[in-house]
Design a protein around this motif. Structure first.
Motif, PDB file in Angstrom:
ATOM      1  N   LYS A 124    -108.246  91.715 -16.659  1.00 22.56           N
ATOM      2  CA  LYS A 124    -109.342  92.689 -16.716  1.00 22.56           C
ATOM      3  C   LYS A 124    -109.492  93.325 -18.085  1.00 22.56           C
ATOM      4  CE  LYS A 124    -109.433  94.069 -11.835  1.00 22.56           C
ATOM      5  NZ  LYS A 124    -109.339  95.213 -10.899  1.00 22.56           N
ATOM      6  N   GLY A 125    -108.680  92.881 -19.054  1.00 22.63           N
ATOM      7  CA  GLY A 125    -108.757  93.450 -20.389  1.00 22.63           C
ATOM      8  C   GLY A 125    -107.998  94.747 -20.536  1.00 22.63           C
ATOM      9  N   LEU A 159    -110.173  86.236 -27.167  1.00 25.35           N
ATOM     10  CA  LEU A 159    -109.685  86.133 -25.794  1.00 25.35           C
ATOM     11  C   LEU A 159    -109.907  84.721 -25.248  1.00 25.35           C
ATOM     12  CD1 LEU A 159    -111.092  89.501 -24.364  1.00 25.35           C
ATOM     13  CD2 LEU A 159    -108.876  89.075 -25.459  1.00 25.35           C
ATOM     14  N   GLU A 161    -110.306  82.839 -22.085  1.00 21.34           N
ATOM     15  CA  GLU A 161    -110.645  83.185 -20.704  1.00 21.34           C
ATOM     16  C   GLU A 161    -111.690  82.208 -20.164  1.00 21.34           C
ATOM     17  OE1 GLU A 161    -110.515  84.197 -17.385  1.00 21.34           O
ATOM     18  OE2 GLU A 161    -109.569  85.891 -18.414  1.00 21.34           O
ATOM     19  N   GLN A 170    -114.017  92.282 -19.029  1.00 18.69           N
ATOM     20  CA  GLN A 170    -113.381  92.471 -20.332  1.00 18.69           C
ATOM     21  C   GLN A 170    -114.377  93.035 -21.351  1.00 18.69           C
ATOM     22  OE1 GLN A 170    -112.088  88.462 -20.989  1.00 18.69           O
ATOM     23  NE2 GLN A 170    -110.665  88.530 -19.262  1.00 18.69           N
TER      24      GLN A 170
END
Length: 356
Positions: A124-125, A159, A161, A170
């Protein structure tokens, strides 16, 4: 929409409607993602044989069609209403400590003017948000660290992802740290794979928290002193039919684990080298072994990037696992904070994880 007249048209419409309702109900059943099951079924039928468990695990987690991370909503994965909770979600101290570590590494690199942070599987960052917040103090050393992250198009936060749902969360969480860099580029950038992250001479810090445990594993078992690889196959092989009235087109694919009838490439290139590293006593007693070729690939990639970079860098990998082989399978399926009895249960709806 007119599909035909008379009794035959009404019968066809009724059949199509019943097929749609059955599939709709199955998509919300406990059997997992129907689209993903169909995808795995298609691979097995196309090949004319089973797939390795690693291939099944990769599809179950990463497939953009029904995959756990590739298609499932982030809120139904992480948190009290999801399947598991990670350390950053429990306390902000976790991300703050990682932030202080990153700042220390940056200082040890002689405080370079540009810096890249790469996080693999950022969830979720939360970890990255706590890291950036804890290093945003008015103190000159913290401000210099932040300036390095904003200095250059290839600097900043990168990131890795695959989940569109997680990327959106995020972006929302990290938006407060976004400001125009010296060259007008954004702070945060996203990539599908580590291979997509730029390789250059910008000092880079890699962070992988609970990332390696989600990489697919090959599973090997020894019975009667003979090693075999565990494969995933269909319980029943049925011919593909496009006829909505055909009962085969309405049944949900059922999967099962089987033993490979003979040697496999993974046994030659993964299992045999691993067995050679074990001492004689343990080699004789061990009955089950998991090996992740994907984890090895990622670790080698990170290592090669750090070694080949003239500017230097560091990597921090945090996961749960073991120092020595446990001699048993650790891979498990988790749903709603509970370990399921069957690894093939709730395909695409349950998390699959193995100790590192």
């Amino acid at each position: 929409v007119k599909i035909g007249g008379g009794a035959s048209g009404g019968k066809l419409f009724s059949q199509l409607l019943q097929m749609f309702l059955r599939r709709l109900c199955r998509s919300f059943s406990s059997g997992g993602s129907l689209d993903l099951l169909r995808h795995v079924e298609g691979i097995i039928k196309f090949r004319g044989g089973p797939v390795t468990f690693a291939e099944y695990m990769r599809a179950a987690l990463s497939s953009p069609v029904g995959g756990y991370y590739g298609d499932k909503g982030a809120e139904s994965i992480v948190g009290s209403k999801g399947d598991f909770v990670t350390s950053p979600e429990i306390s902000q101290l976790f991300g703050e400590m990682v932030g202080l570590w990153a700042l220390t590494v940056w200082e040890q690199l002689q405080q370079p003017k540009s810096l890249r942070l790469v996080e693999l599987g950022p969830g979720k960052g939360t970890l990255m948000a706590d890291l950036l917040r804890s290093t945003s103090s008015p103190s000159p050393i913290f401000q210099s660290f932040q300036s390095a992250l904003h200095n250059g198009e290839d600097a900043g936060v990168h990131l890795v992802e695959i989940s569109p749902s997680f990327r959106k969360i995020q972006a929302d969480v990290l938006s407060k740290f976004e400001k125009e860099s010296q060259k007008g580029s954004s702070l945060v950038k996203w990539y599908n794979t580590l291979a997509d992250v730029p390789k250059d001479d910008i000092p880079t810090i890699y962070i992988a928290h609970e990332f390696f445990d989600a990489l697919p594993v090959h599973m090997f078992v020894k019975k009667s002193d003979v090693w075999s690889e565990i494969l995933v196959d269909l319980k029943e092989r049925k011919a593909v039919s496009l006829d909505p009235a055909d009962s085969n087109s309405r049944t949900e694919p059922e999967l099962e684990m089987i033993l490979a009838p003979g040697g496999t490439p993974a046994m030659k290139f993964l299992l045999s080298p691993k067995l050679e590293t074990l001492d004689d006593t343990f080699r004789e007693s061990v009955k089950e072994i998991e090996i992740s070729a994907s984890a090895m690939e990622h670790a080698l990639d990170i290592g090669e990037r750090l070694v080949s970079s003239k500017a230097g860098g560091a990597a921090l990998c945090i996961d749960y696992g073991y120092e020595k082989l446990p001699g048993r399978f650790t891979c498990r399926a988790i749903h709603n904070h509970k370990v399921l009895d069957d690894l093939l249960e709730l395909t695409g709806q349950a998390d699959l994880t193995a100790d590192v």
